[in-house]
Design a protein around this motif. Structure first.
Motif, PDB file in Angstrom:
ATOM      1  N   ILE A 438       0.854  -1.183   0.000  1.00 37.46           N
ATOM      2  CA  ILE A 438       0.000   0.000   0.000  1.00 37.46           C
ATOM      3  C   ILE A 438       0.895   1.240   0.000  1.00 37.46           C
ATOM      4  N   LEU A 439       0.477   2.271  -0.732  1.00 38.34           N
ATOM      5  CA  LEU A 439       1.274   3.484  -0.819  1.00 38.34           C
ATOM      6  C   LEU A 439       0.949   4.455   0.306  1.00 38.34           C
ATOM      7  N   LYS A 440      -0.319   4.745   0.516  1.00 35.79           N
ATOM      8  CA  LYS A 440      -0.750   5.739   1.500  1.00 35.79           C
ATOM      9  C   LYS A 440      -1.098   5.057   2.819  1.00 35.79           C
ATOM     10  N   PRO A 441      -0.649   5.615   3.949  1.00 36.07           N
ATOM     11  CA  PRO A 441      -0.934   4.953   5.233  1.00 36.07           C
ATOM     12  C   PRO A 441      -2.407   4.988   5.610  1.00 36.07           C
ATOM     13  N   GLU A 442      -3.158   5.992   5.136  1.00 31.57           N
ATOM     14  CA  GLU A 442      -4.568   6.055   5.502  1.00 31.57           C
ATOM     15  C   GLU A 442      -5.395   4.957   4.860  1.00 31.57           C
ATOM     16  N   ASN A 443      -4.842   4.278   3.850  1.00 28.37           N
ATOM     17  CA  ASN A 443      -5.559   3.185   3.192  1.00 28.37           C
ATOM     18  C   ASN A 443      -5.174   1.822   3.736  1.00 28.37           C
ATOM     19  N   LYS A 444      -4.311   1.797   4.705  1.00 31.26           N
ATOM     20  CA  LYS A 444      -3.787   0.513   5.183  1.00 31.26           C
ATOM     21  C   LYS A 444      -4.844  -0.310   5.911  1.00 31.26           C
ATOM     22  N   PHE A 445      -5.779   0.341   6.618  1.00 28.81           N
ATOM     23  CA  PHE A 445      -6.727  -0.423   7.424  1.00 28.81           C
ATOM     24  C   PHE A 445      -7.735  -1.171   6.539  1.00 28.81           C
ATOM     25  N   HIS A 446      -7.820  -0.817   5.242  1.00 25.68           N
ATOM     26  CA  HIS A 446      -8.723  -1.536   4.352  1.00 25.68           C
ATOM     27  C   HIS A 446      -8.219  -2.936   4.035  1.00 25.68           C
ATOM     28  N   VAL A 447      -6.936  -3.178   4.201  1.00 26.94           N
ATOM     29  CA  VAL A 447      -6.356  -4.482   3.871  1.00 26.94           C
ATOM     30  C   VAL A 447      -5.730  -5.115   5.104  1.00 26.94           C
ATOM     31  N   LYS A 448      -6.289  -4.831   6.266  1.00 28.01           N
ATOM     32  CA  LYS A 448      -5.748  -5.428   7.484  1.00 28.01           C
ATOM     33  C   LYS A 448      -5.922  -6.930   7.506  1.00 28.01           C
ATOM     34  N   PHE A 449      -6.850  -7.452   6.722  1.00 34.15           N
ATOM     35  CA  PHE A 449      -7.061  -8.894   6.685  1.00 34.15           C
ATOM     36  C   PHE A 449      -5.922  -9.630   6.004  1.00 34.15           C
ATOM     37  N   ALA A 450      -5.083  -8.915   5.259  1.00 41.96           N
ATOM     38  CA  ALA A 450      -3.974  -9.563   4.551  1.00 41.96           C
ATOM     39  C   ALA A 450      -2.954 -10.105   5.543  1.00 41.96           C
ATOM     40  N   ASP A 451      -2.255 -11.139   5.126  1.00 41.64           N
ATOM     41  CA  ASP A 451      -1.263 -11.754   6.014  1.00 41.64           C
ATOM     42  C   ASP A 451      -0.082 -10.825   6.263  1.00 41.64           C
TER      43      ASP A 451
END
Length: 1167
Positions: A438-451
């Motif tokens: 992910i590039l932007k930190p504010e978008n990180k919580f959308h993919v928290k399910f990833a390993d």
């Protein structure tokens, strides 16, 4: 009338309120109408259409039956030909004649053998039954598919062929004399081909799987060829009954020879009807086959572009990973392949690339190399389509890597695409491990399910921040996360390149302590003890541990952590323990030698002797190693203890179990550096009190809370503007603030949320208040209130609108008072027509600042690592050209880090976030690498885990002499674990010709005063003295005159031996002297602009030029590595909050430049 309309009639008595609530069933059933839907589908015709056409499975059965029926008719025709008797030719009840004798001289054709055949009654009955069934099925399908135009149905080729092959058989039922009439039943092969095509389409619809169009087209082509050959064979065989009476096999032989264009001529048709048939068949073949081949070639080209499929059988029997990208560039592909296949256990894996764009030429060429063509499969498709995910067999994949397109101008949009891809893959294959970038930190919580998730801006800004306080942290982390064997630069004549290349092979590995030979013997002992002795004995650096019951990784948990056999140890080494061999004979021989003279230091391994000396607690200064220091500098000045020089300093032993009396906890919530500040230090100014706590406002969801230095009260937004005064203060430039520490300037395009991660590591609680550097954000665009709200709680953080290509903006933000300038890559430059030109503006601007402010440490982020060669570019520098040749050689040798010898990268002056892509790739094998990297960068703060910091080796610390003794000193005093050295040396050239002075050394006349000092300076450099001496940039006539005399004297001295080379060398020296005039012009330009802005010029006069030095990183060097002056040692310092006792310790003391500690440990900590 109006009254009657508006009047509401009363309800009848039976419609009471209770009836309205409960409902009157008789009232409700009176007006209810039952409506039936889709009544048109209940008709007989619609039901038949549903069964024969619309329903996928039933229509598939019907087409399969029809296909079988047509094949049966062809088979019955072959049986009839084989049972045919040429002597019994005629109508059913007529007299039979023999027409086997063929007269070649006769021009008349006997049509009777062509019109009549010998068909026995059972065969006729079967053929008639099949014909009736086919006829009825055809008429039924015509009726069901009728749409108003009957002629369209009648004149279809399939209908005409069906009538030709079925109606004559039905007529023979009512006219028995025609039962022997010839009927071309072999034409049913074309109907069978047509039925097969429809059956395949229905098959795909029924099982919901799409085979490749390539397979369908190949099948159609094969069927077309078979139908042509079968039709020609049967037609020629039947027509030649009136000729030579060819058998079915000879007819087949003739067709194969004819269609293959061989044409032997041994079998030929004799009568004109069969010859006409051959002509017709050839014409049909010339028309049909090229169309089929054209379609096949087109599909083949499309398949080459799209990549085809990854077969289900391979997916079940072999292992593969899927790489999902928006656009595949050659650099990204090679980085992934080189890093992924660098691990031995991944050699049998396949890589399936799923990309929506067409494969470009460079990628195609690489994938055609046999090394990759057998293991890499390119599929053109989208991760949002289940069909493409099925082609890639995502549900059987071992992992899926989803990478963002950092070359996009709108990085938020690129993140949105990555998020959708991650969601699509998780929905399709929930059990497939996901590795997301992910590039932007504010978008990180959308993919928290990833390993595993790597946020680019988080890592980037944290790494750039640590570069300001721990030099070359970016190089340190990059080398740690790259796979290397440490063989780079081993053939170079430069000693620093060999050391640097060898140490770059160190990586982080893990092993269970109970299974390790490195650490098994330290069960029940402290972590610090295990780390020091493992390094002393094996040369490995133990940096972290993880308890079996706790999944958190702790970096340097300190001496109070007792090692257990179930612990997982994380260590830095050239290779993992499983690939290491242990040889103890050499160590035993060294121990037997004892202290016999010079043999102590001359052996292949110096480690045991240093360990014995260190454990004795004294420094044996009488044991000199003549290889380590020149004769003129062999005498070391030992620091005095307690005011006298009689007693030599000592290094205490590392205890097996921590002694609480020697390691007292510190009160971290109160900074002892504040107590040291006296009135004279503050010069009468009021000192703002800072508090320690967690930042109240986080700019995005998912940021890890970190204890920081904070302001007691949030600063107003107007006070955050550096260049404009407000009602609270009237300062308008950096000079007016009177900062005691050097500034850190960050140049960025916008104040993104990732910039918050640049401030937090520089304001962390473990940094002394006296060490806090003011931070100035030089932004192209004005920050929004949301960002200002997040940073207004931090002390000495300011912003200013401006750009690095504007000299006035640089001077106003205090660049002459800055120690570090961080230039962040700008998103707007991504729109360059040529990808590699995205860094053009940044490189040129940095080069300008490099010339204007030579002593400034400029840390630059680039988009493409290959552009590092343009940083601090010197077109005529032979040393830079030599490094360029070395880089090309290392790239030819297959190195993953060919750019590592570039001086800006080695010194940590340039960094590309794409180099951290390997962090995500390595996580597939080492699932702990992202966690360890985030702990080192300070992005995560696990309770009890240490943090990365640095210390500088001064003249008072040189008595320690070696890195191994420094390791013991730190472990025994402050429980710190060193992991590497940042070393700075004078600029030395590779020696290619011992008589060529030009390639021996780069001479800077500004560093010398007379000929004698120049000779001493030469001797110092040739004896490998690496300490750089500062140069004075002030113009001095005497210095210049003496330098010219020295140059002329030196030219006369070597004129007799090498006149041509000496003349060329003199020209180079004249150019170096003229450099001062160029430097003066630049200095005058800067001073004039400062005067125009009303800024004092005194600070600019003090700037020195250090362009004649090189720096590099040594990761986990050997214990016998000699310490040099100004070496910076990377340390993992234990968490001060990990073992703070409940009772309050009201102790005051100082560690100088180090952590606040008790007075008892101060002398041991300050080296």
């Amino acid at each position: 009338m109006n009254e009657l309309d508006t009047e509401v009639l009363p309800l009848p008595p039976r419609y009471r309120f209770r009836d309205l609530l409960l409902g009157d069933q008789s009232f409700q059933n009176d007006d209810r109408v039952q409506v039936e839907f889709y009544v048109n589908e209940n008709t007989f015709k619609e039901r038949l259409k549903l069964f024969f056409i619309k329903n996928q499975r039933s229509s598939l059965r019907i087409r399969l039956f029809n296909f079988s029926l047509k094949l049966l008719t062809c088979l019955l025709y072959i049986v009839r030909v084989l049972l045919d008797d040429p002597q019994r030719i005629g109508c059913w009840e007529c007299e039979k004649h023999n027409y086997t004798n063929f007269n070649q001289s006769s021009t008349e054709i006997n049509w009777a053998p062509i019109l009549w055949v010998d068909r026995n009654k059972p065969l006729w009955a079967i053929q008639v039954s099949v014909a009736i069934i086919s006829f009825l099925e055809t008429m039924l399908l015509i009726y069901l598919s009728y749409k108003g135009n009957i002629w369209e149905q009648i004149f279809r080729v399939s209908f005409i062929l069906e009538m030709i092959n079925t109606v004559p058989f039905i007529i023979t039922i009512f006219w028995p004399r025609l039962r022997n009439l010839f009927i071309p039943v072999f034409l049913n092969c074309w109907l069978a081909k047509y039925a097969l095509e429809n059956m395949i389409n229905d098959l795909h619809r029924a099982i919901q799987r799409t085979q490749s169009a390539m397979f369908n087209q190949v099948l159609i082509l094969i069927c077309t060829l078979l139908c042509l050959v079968f039709t020609g064979t049967c037609g020629i065989q039947h027509l030649e009954r009136a000729g030579e009476n060819l058998s079915l096999f000879k007819s087949f032989y003739f067709c194969i020879v004819t269609f293959s264009t061989v044409g032997y001529g041994d079998v030929t048709p004799k009568i004109w009807p069969s010859q006409l048939l051959v002509v017709i068949m050839i014409c049909v073949a010339l028309v049909v086959l090229p169309l089929q081949f054209e379609e096949l070639v087109y599909l083949w080209m499309e398949r080459q572009k799209s990549g085809g499929n990854y077969s289900r059988h391979r997916a079940q029997t072999e292992k593969h990973v899927v790489l999902c990208v928006s656009s595949l560039k050659i650099d990204l592909l090679m980085d992934f392949l080189n890093e992924f296949y660098a691990h031995p256990r991944l050699q049998d894996y396949y890589v399936v690339i799923l990309c929506p764009t067409e494969m470009d030429i460079q990628v195609r060429r690489v994938l055609q190399i046999p090394l990759w063509s057998q293991r890499v499969i390119y599929l053109q498709g989208s991760a949002l389509k289940d069909q493409d995910l099925m082609r890639a067999k995502m549900d059987n994949g071992e992992a899926c890597f989803i990478l963002s397109s950092r070359n996009e101008v709108d990085r938020t949009a690129a993140d949105h695409q990555t998020i959708l891809r991650a969601w699509a893959v998780k929905d399709f294959a929930p059990n497939c491990p996901l590795y997301v970038q992910i590039l932007k930190p504010e978008n990180k919580f959308h993919v928290k399910f990833a390993d595993h998730v790597v946020c680019e801006e988080e890592c980037k800004y944290a790494m750039l921040a640590l570069n300001c306080v721990c030099p070359a942290t970016s190089t340190l982390i990059t080398l740690l996360v790259h796979t290397s064997r440490g063989q780079e630069g081993q053939e170079s004549p430069e000693q620093w390149q060999r050391m640097y290349g060898r140490c770059s092979g160190n990586e982080v590995y893990h092993i269970r302590m109970g299974d390790s030979k490195f650490f098994m013997e330290y069960d029940g002992k402290s972590f610090t003890y295990a780390s020091f002795h493992a390094h002393k004995k094996y040369g490995v650096c133990l940096i972290g541990v993880r308890r079996e019951e706790n999944k958190s990784i702790l970096l340097n948990p300190g001496p109070r952590h007792i090692m257990s056999a179930s612990d997982t140890c994380f260590y830095i080494n050239i290779t993992k323990e499983e690939n290491s061999a242990f040889i103890f004979k050499q160590e035993e021989k060294q121990k037997k030698k004892g202290f016999a003279g010079r043999g102590i230091y001359d052996g292949p391994s110096r480690l045991p002797v240093h360990s014995i000396i260190a454990s004795m607690g004294t420094v044996a200064m009488d044991l000199q190693n003549t290889e380590c220091r020149p004769a003129s500098n062999s005498k070391l000045t030992l620091p005095a203890e307690n005011g006298s020089g009689k007693r030599r300093p000592s290094i205490g032993p590392v205890l097996e179990v921590a002694d609480s009396s020697s390691l007292l906890p510190c009160d971290i919530l109160s900074d002892q550096s504040e107590d040291e500040m006296t009135q004279s230090d503050d010069e009468g100014l009021t000192v703002t009190e800072y508090v320690k706590g967690y930042p109240p406002n986080s700019p995005y969801i998912g940021s890890s809370p970190t204890l920081c230095h904070l302001l007691p009260v949030k600063a107003p937004f107007c006070c955050l503007r550096l260049d404009k005064g407000c009602k609270h203060n009237s300062y308008e430039d950096a000079k007016a603030y009177g900062f005691k520490n050097k500034l850190i300037i960050v140049s960025a395009e916008t104040a993104g949320n990732g910039l918050y991660n640049f401030i937090v590591p520089l304001r962390a609680y473990y940094r002394s208040r006296k060490e806090l550097n003011p931070i100035v954000l030089l932004l192209d665009n004005k920050p929004d209130h949301h960002f200002l709200e997040a940073i207004c709680c931090f002390p000495m953080v300011y912003y200013m609108e401006g750009s690095i290509d504007n000299l006035d903006s640089l001077l106003q933000c205090g660049i002459i008072y800055a120690d570090n300038l961080v230039v962040v890559d700008k998103e707007s430059t991504m729109s360059a027509e040529e990808d590699y030109m995205a860094d053009a503006k940044t490189i040129v601007n940095v080069q300008t600042m490099f010339r204007l402010f030579p002593s400034l440490s400029i840390i630059t982020e680039l988009t493409h690592p290959s552009n590092m060669r343009f940083m601090q570019f010197r077109a005529k520098d032979s040393y830079s050209l030599a490094l360029s040749r070395l880089e090309k050689k290392e790239r030819e040798n297959g190195s993953n880090l060919a750019f590592m010898f570039r001086l800006p990268f080695a010194a940590g002056r340039v960094f590309s976030i794409s180099m951290l892509d390997t962090l995500l790739y390595q996580s597939f094998v080492k699932d702990y690498m992202i966690t360890i990297t985030r702990l080192l960068l300070g992005l995560d703060t696990t309770p009890g885990s240490g943090y990365l910091c640095a210390m500088k080796i001064t003249e008072d610390d040189l008595w320690i002499r070696s890195y191994g003794r420094l390791f013991q000193k730190l472990c025994s005093s402050s429980a710190e674990i060193p992991i590497g050295i940042y070393r700075t040396e004078s600029h030395m050239f590779s020696t290619t010709d011992p008589h060529d002075i030009r390639t021996q050394i780069s001479i800077n006349v500004e560093d010398c005063e007379d000929t004698k000092e120049v000779k001493d300076h030469w001797n110092t450099k040739t004896s490998h003295h690496r300490n750089s001496c500062p140069s004075d940039q002030t113009e001095h006539p005497l210095l210049r005159r003496k330098s010219m005399q020295w140059a002329r004297r030196l030219s006369r001295k070597g004129a007799n031996k090498q006149p041509a080379k000496t003349a060329e060398w003199i020209n180079q020296q004249r150019l170096s002297l003229y450099r001062r005039s160029e430097r003066q012009e630049l200095s005058e330009l800067v001073k004039n602009r400062m005067k125009h802005l009303g800024l004092p010029t005194t600070g600019y006069d003090e700037m020195n030029d250090h362009q004649n030095t090189l720096s590099y990183v040594l990761i986990n060097p050997p214990p016998d590595t000699r310490l040099e002056l100004n070496d910076i040692v990377y340390l993992i310092r234990p968490d001060p909050l990990a073992h703070v006792e409940n009772e309050t310790h009201s102790r005051k003391g100082s560690c100088g430049k180090r952590d606040p500690c008790t007075p008892e440990t101060r002398d041991e900590t300050q080296l």
